[in-house]
Design an enzyme around this catalytic site. Structure first.
Site, PDB file in Angstrom:
ATOM      1  N   LYS A  82       0.837  -1.215   0.000  1.00 23.83           N
ATOM      2  CA  LYS A  82       0.000   0.000   0.000  1.00 23.83           C
ATOM      3  C   LYS A  82       0.870   1.263   0.000  1.00 23.83           C
ATOM      4  O   LYS A  82       0.635   2.189  -0.781  1.00 23.83           O
ATOM      5  CB  LYS A  82      -0.897  -0.011   1.252  1.00 23.83           C
ATOM      6  CG  LYS A  82      -1.544   1.325   1.560  1.00 23.83           C
ATOM      7  CD  LYS A  82      -2.436   1.247   2.769  1.00 23.83           C
ATOM      8  CE  LYS A  82      -1.778   1.568   4.088  1.00 23.83           C
ATOM      9  NZ  LYS A  82      -1.434   2.981   4.281  1.00 23.83           N
ATOM     10  N   ASN A  83       1.861   1.295   0.891  1.00 18.33           N
ATOM     11  CA  ASN A  83       2.644   2.529   1.045  1.00 18.33           C
ATOM     12  C   ASN A  83       3.614   2.782  -0.107  1.00 18.33           C
ATOM     13  O   ASN A  83       4.239   3.835  -0.166  1.00 18.33           O
ATOM     14  CB  ASN A  83       3.415   2.515   2.372  1.00 18.33           C
ATOM     15  CG  ASN A  83       2.487   2.769   3.546  1.00 18.33           C
ATOM     16  OD1 ASN A  83       1.297   3.027   3.351  1.00 18.33           O
ATOM     17  ND2 ASN A  83       3.023   2.683   4.758  1.00 18.33           N
TER      18      ASN A  83
ATOM     19  N   ARG B 237      -4.739  10.362   4.440  1.00 18.31           N
ATOM     20  CA  ARG B 237      -3.716  11.412   4.491  1.00 18.31           C
ATOM     21  C   ARG B 237      -2.776  11.393   3.303  1.00 18.31           C
ATOM     22  O   ARG B 237      -2.257  12.426   2.889  1.00 18.31           O
ATOM     23  CB  ARG B 237      -2.876  11.247   5.753  1.00 18.31           C
ATOM     24  CG  ARG B 237      -3.601  11.395   7.041  1.00 18.31           C
ATOM     25  CD  ARG B 237      -2.617  11.223   8.176  1.00 18.31           C
ATOM     26  NE  ARG B 237      -1.442  12.055   7.939  1.00 18.31           N
ATOM     27  CZ  ARG B 237      -1.351  13.322   8.267  1.00 18.31           C
ATOM     28  NH1 ARG B 237      -2.351  13.922   8.868  1.00 18.31           N
ATOM     29  NH2 ARG B 237      -0.255  14.004   8.016  1.00 18.31           N
TER      30      ARG B 237
ATOM     31  N   CYS C 223      -4.552  13.091  13.186  1.00 17.69           N
ATOM     32  CA  CYS C 223      -5.150  11.768  13.002  1.00 17.69           C
ATOM     33  C   CYS C 223      -4.947  10.996  14.288  1.00 17.69           C
ATOM     34  O   CYS C 223      -4.370  11.519  15.237  1.00 17.69           O
ATOM     35  CB  CYS C 223      -4.546  11.049  11.810  1.00 17.69           C
ATOM     36  SG  CYS C 223      -2.904  10.436  12.114  1.00 17.69           S
TER      37      CYS C 223
ATOM     38  N   ARG D 177       0.649  14.989  13.195  1.00 24.07           N
ATOM     39  CA  ARG D 177       1.069  14.732  11.809  1.00 24.07           C
ATOM     40  C   ARG D 177       0.970  15.955  10.889  1.00 24.07           C
ATOM     41  O   ARG D 177       0.174  15.992   9.947  1.00 24.07           O
ATOM     42  CB  ARG D 177       0.299  13.553  11.218  1.00 24.07           C
ATOM     43  CG  ARG D 177       0.618  12.268  11.926  1.00 24.07           C
ATOM     44  CD  ARG D 177      -0.018  11.067  11.280  1.00 24.07           C
ATOM     45  NE  ARG D 177       0.754  10.576  10.138  1.00 24.07           N
ATOM     46  CZ  ARG D 177       0.442   9.458   9.488  1.00 24.07           C
ATOM     47  NH1 ARG D 177      -0.608   8.755   9.862  1.00 24.07           N
ATOM     48  NH2 ARG D 177       1.170   9.051   8.476  1.00 24.07           N
TER      49      ARG D 177
ATOM     50  N   ASP E 179       5.365   1.111  11.903  1.00 25.09           N
ATOM     51  CA  ASP E 179       4.163   0.409  11.435  1.00 25.09           C
ATOM     52  C   ASP E 179       4.107  -1.049  11.883  1.00 25.09           C
ATOM     53  O   ASP E 179       3.139  -1.753  11.579  1.00 25.09           O
ATOM     54  CB  ASP E 179       4.071   0.479   9.897  1.00 25.09           C
ATOM     55  CG  ASP E 179       3.593   1.849   9.419  1.00 25.09           C
ATOM     56  OD1 ASP E 179       3.244   2.687  10.260  1.00 25.09           O
ATOM     57  OD2 ASP E 179       3.569   2.065   8.187  1.00 25.09           O
TER      58      ASP E 179
ATOM     59  N   ILE F 179       8.652   7.800  16.462  1.00 31.06           N
ATOM     60  CA  ILE F 179       8.205   8.463  15.223  1.00 31.06           C
ATOM     61  C   ILE F 179       6.919   9.268  15.446  1.00 31.06           C
ATOM     62  O   ILE F 179       6.810  10.411  15.026  1.00 31.06           O
ATOM     63  CB  ILE F 179       7.979   7.440  14.075  1.00 31.06           C
ATOM     64  CG1 ILE F 179       9.205   6.524  13.905  1.00 31.06           C
ATOM     65  CG2 ILE F 179       7.626   8.149  12.758  1.00 31.06           C
ATOM     66  CD1 ILE F 179      10.447   7.178  13.364  1.00 31.06           C
TER      67      ILE F 179
ATOM     68  N   ARG G 214      -8.375  -0.836   5.102  1.00 34.54           N
ATOM     69  CA  ARG G 214      -7.516   0.178   4.487  1.00 34.54           C
ATOM     70  C   ARG G 214      -6.157  -0.404   4.099  1.00 34.54           C
ATOM     71  O   ARG G 214      -5.518   0.085   3.171  1.00 34.54           O
ATOM     72  CB  ARG G 214      -7.252   1.335   5.470  1.00 34.54           C
ATOM     73  CG  ARG G 214      -8.424   2.279   5.676  1.00 34.54           C
ATOM     74  CD  ARG G 214      -7.987   3.455   6.530  1.00 34.54           C
ATOM     75  NE  ARG G 214      -6.632   3.842   6.151  1.00 34.54           N
ATOM     76  CZ  ARG G 214      -5.661   4.163   6.990  1.00 34.54           C
ATOM     77  NH1 ARG G 214      -5.875   4.184   8.276  1.00 34.54           N
ATOM     78  NH2 ARG G 214      -4.462   4.488   6.552  1.00 34.54           N
TER      79      ARG G 214
HETATM   80  C1  UD1 Z   1       4.521   7.152   6.114  1.00 33.46           C
HETATM   81  C2  UD1 Z   1       3.671   5.898   6.023  1.00 33.46           C
HETATM   82  C3  UD1 Z   1       3.210   5.479   7.404  1.00 33.46           C
HETATM   83  C4  UD1 Z   1       4.407   5.332   8.334  1.00 33.46           C
HETATM   84  C5  UD1 Z   1       5.273   6.577   8.321  1.00 33.46           C
HETATM   85  C6  UD1 Z   1       6.556   6.418   9.109  1.00 33.46           C
HETATM   86  C7  UD1 Z   1       2.640   6.093   3.841  1.00 33.46           C
HETATM   87  C8  UD1 Z   1       1.401   6.309   3.050  1.00 33.46           C
HETATM   88  N1  UD1 Z   1       2.525   6.179   5.172  1.00 33.46           N
HETATM   89  O1  UD1 Z   1       3.680   8.180   6.643  1.00 33.46           O
HETATM   90  O2  UD1 Z   1       2.506   4.239   7.285  1.00 33.46           O
HETATM   91  O3  UD1 Z   1       3.937   5.108   9.653  1.00 33.46           O
HETATM   92  O4  UD1 Z   1       5.645   6.915   6.967  1.00 33.46           O
HETATM   93  O5  UD1 Z   1       7.293   5.353   8.641  1.00 33.46           O
HETATM   94  O6  UD1 Z   1       3.696   5.809   3.290  1.00 33.46           O
HETATM   95  N2  UD1 Z   1       6.337  15.171  10.089  1.00 33.46           N
HETATM   96  C9  UD1 Z   1       6.372  16.530  10.322  1.00 33.46           C
HETATM   97  N3  UD1 Z   1       6.143  17.379   9.279  1.00 33.46           N
HETATM   98  C10 UD1 Z   1       5.891  16.919   8.015  1.00 33.46           C
HETATM   99  C11 UD1 Z   1       5.855  15.542   7.776  1.00 33.46           C
HETATM  100  C12 UD1 Z   1       6.095  14.681   8.833  1.00 33.46           C
HETATM  101  O7  UD1 Z   1       6.598  16.974  11.449  1.00 33.46           O
HETATM  102  O8  UD1 Z   1       5.684  17.754   7.111  1.00 33.46           O
HETATM  103  C13 UD1 Z   1       6.550  14.231  11.196  1.00 33.46           C
HETATM  104  C14 UD1 Z   1       5.355  13.321  11.469  1.00 33.46           C
HETATM  105  O9  UD1 Z   1       4.391  13.963  12.276  1.00 33.46           O
HETATM  106  C15 UD1 Z   1       6.017  12.146  12.124  1.00 33.46           C
HETATM  107  C16 UD1 Z   1       7.376  12.063  11.408  1.00 33.46           C
HETATM  108  O10 UD1 Z   1       7.569  13.326  10.806  1.00 33.46           O
HETATM  109  O11 UD1 Z   1       6.224  12.394  13.486  1.00 33.46           O
HETATM  110  C17 UD1 Z   1       7.455  10.995  10.343  1.00 33.46           C
HETATM  111  O12 UD1 Z   1       6.341  11.084   9.497  1.00 33.46           O
HETATM  112  P1  UD1 Z   1       6.405  10.706   7.947  1.00 33.46           P
HETATM  113  O13 UD1 Z   1       7.624   9.889   7.682  1.00 33.46           O
HETATM  114  O14 UD1 Z   1       6.193  11.928   7.135  1.00 33.46           O
HETATM  115  O15 UD1 Z   1       5.128   9.779   7.796  1.00 33.46           O
HETATM  116  P2  UD1 Z   1       4.148   9.697   6.577  1.00 33.46           P
HETATM  117  O16 UD1 Z   1       4.875   9.931   5.297  1.00 33.46           O
HETATM  118  O17 UD1 Z   1       2.928  10.517   6.852  1.00 33.46           O
END
Ligand code: UD1
Length: 419
Positions: free
Chosen positions: A22-23, A93, A117, A122, A306, A328, A398
């Protein structure tokens, strides 16, 4: 709303074929927006999140068709809207991933802010700052991100202050069509980033460093559509590995992306698993008494957040204690009170959970508020004495393709109760 009913105590043994990830599939779909014409993606799983992305694409005017069980044809020839509506983004998201491709190719994009969420605040500030660095004008108005650029984006250096998978993907996709070279420092190294980079390269992008923390992208004027097969799902594979271990079964996973599961395999071996790999198949069985092991979630190649909830379910029935630290997401222990209702002994101290193994769990009605937390309750139900009912299973839909069928075929007594 449908529920899952499990009668615990049956070993999960047999063979499970791992689905497309999925990711990885979601960013590949978003990246297809960068090219004019028909992209064909293979091994796309049947999941609610993929359906949400298809809905969003149809809203944009993109033609999307599922050819057979696994192929998805995306034709981005007739885009008529650049807006990802709140109702779509709040459901998933990852819709934010269309922001970079749309602004890079069409010079405009409007995507709803996803908001918080179940697993934390996030924010998407890093996505926004990265695109601004590439020259996009960004305005936040009425809950939406408006991104525009009168001409091509301009390559630049983007140093991410923290590792973000989604921000790395958005910036990488946008940079492919920018003028000049972009260097992303402190980029995420997740296998899904590598898969996305391979797909973009096949489309004609010039990217080096995927899988390392420095990505270099030399912009090109246009990309062409192509055919590509998405990688298989490491989180799904890890979840079934834990299902085998928690129930004392012997399970073979076909098409398991073993090379992406090193951190989990090391931890599970320490906990008492015997894991062997033959080409694309991975077999797991218990080798000794299940023992408590400490883990800390980290960006790849560390232990994946995850799989934290699933690993915690395993530790609830291990010998001894386990300290599980989540680094994370700030609020990713919602499964703890539900596991406790099944008899688990867990105490939370800030971002760590101390799990003291118990002899047995007991079945109970439970529910969870996110995908991985929900599946951790299924895992606990597989080993618990008596009946477990998992509510709110739309979360599972999902992210886990045919979960009930796959477990059923391997000896689980599990069914879906339609409501
Ligand atoms: C992706 C995965 C999710 C996984 C996560 C971490 C997908 C669709 N989802 O989510 O399943 O749990 O990686 O491996 O691939 N952050 C900020 N600002 C930003 C973006 C992120 O502060 O603009 C923070 C987030 O709140 C979090 C950390 O960075 O604490 C990591 O998040 P991120 O790696 O961006 O996760 P996703 O890409 O949303």
């Amino acid at each position: 709303m449908d529920k899952i009913r499990i009668k615990g105590g049956h070993p999960i043994s047999g063979t499970i074929a791992i689905s497309g990830a999925k990711n990885a599939a979601l960013p590949l779909m978003a990246a297809s927006l960068l090219a004019q014409g028909k992209t064909v993606l293979n091994l796309i799983p049947h999941l609610a999140d993929i359906d949400s992305m298809i809905l969003l694409f149809k809203d944009l005017g993109v033609d999307v068709e599922r050819l057979n069980d696994q192929r998805l044809v995306i034709d981005c020839g007739h885009i008529r809207s650049y807006k990802a509506d709140y109702d779509l983004v709040r459901k998933m998201r990852a819709s934010i991933l269309v922001l970079g491709p749309l602004v890079a190719r069409f010079g405009q994009a409007c995507v709803s802010l996803p908001g918080g969420c179940a697993i934390g605040a996030r924010p998407v500030d890093l996505h926004i700052k990265g695109l601004q660095a590439l020259g996009a004008n960004i305005e936040i108005k009425d809950g939406y991100i408006y991104a525009t650029t009168p001409k091509r984006l301009i390559g630049t250096k983007v140093a991410l202050p923290l590792v973000s998978v989604g921000a790395t993907e958005n910036i990488m996709m946008a940079a492919c069509l920018a003028e000049g070279t972009t260097v992303i420092e402190n980029a995420a190294r997740e296998p899904e980033i590598v898969d996305l980079a391979c797909f973009l390269q096949k489309m004609g992008a010039e990217i080096s460093g995927a899988g390392t923390s420095t990505l270099t992208i030399k912009g090109v004027p246009s990309l062409k559509p192509c055919q590509y097969q998405v990688m298989t799902d490491r989180i799904e594979a890890g979840t079934y590995m834990i299902a085998a271990l928690i129930t004392g079964g012997t399970l073979t996973l076909t098409n398991a992306p073993a090379q992406t599961l090193e951190a989990l395999m090391t931890t599970l071996r320490q906990a008492g698993a015997d894991i062997s790999i033959h080409q694309h198949n991975l077999t797991i069985k218990p080798s000794k008494t299940l023992t408590g092991v400490d883990v800390m979630t980290e960006p790849y190649p560390g232990f994946p957040t995850d799989l934290q909830a699933q690993f915690m379910a395993l530790m609830t029935v291990a010998n001894g204690a386990s300290m599980i630290t989540e680094t994370i997401f700030e609020n990713r222990f919602m499964h703890v009170p539900e596991l406790a209702r099944m008899g688990a002994n867990i105490t939370i101290h800030g971002s760590s959970a101390l799990v003291r193994g118990v002899n047995k769990l007991s079945g109970a009605p439970v529910m969870a508020t996110d995908l991985r937390a929900s599946v951790s309750l299924v895992l606990a139900g597989l080993v618990a004495k008596g009946e477990t009912i998992v509510n709110r299973i739309y979360h599972l839909d999902r992210g886990y393709e045919n979960l009930v069928e796959k477990l059923n075929r391997c000896g689980a007594v599990i069914d879906r109760i339609k409501n």
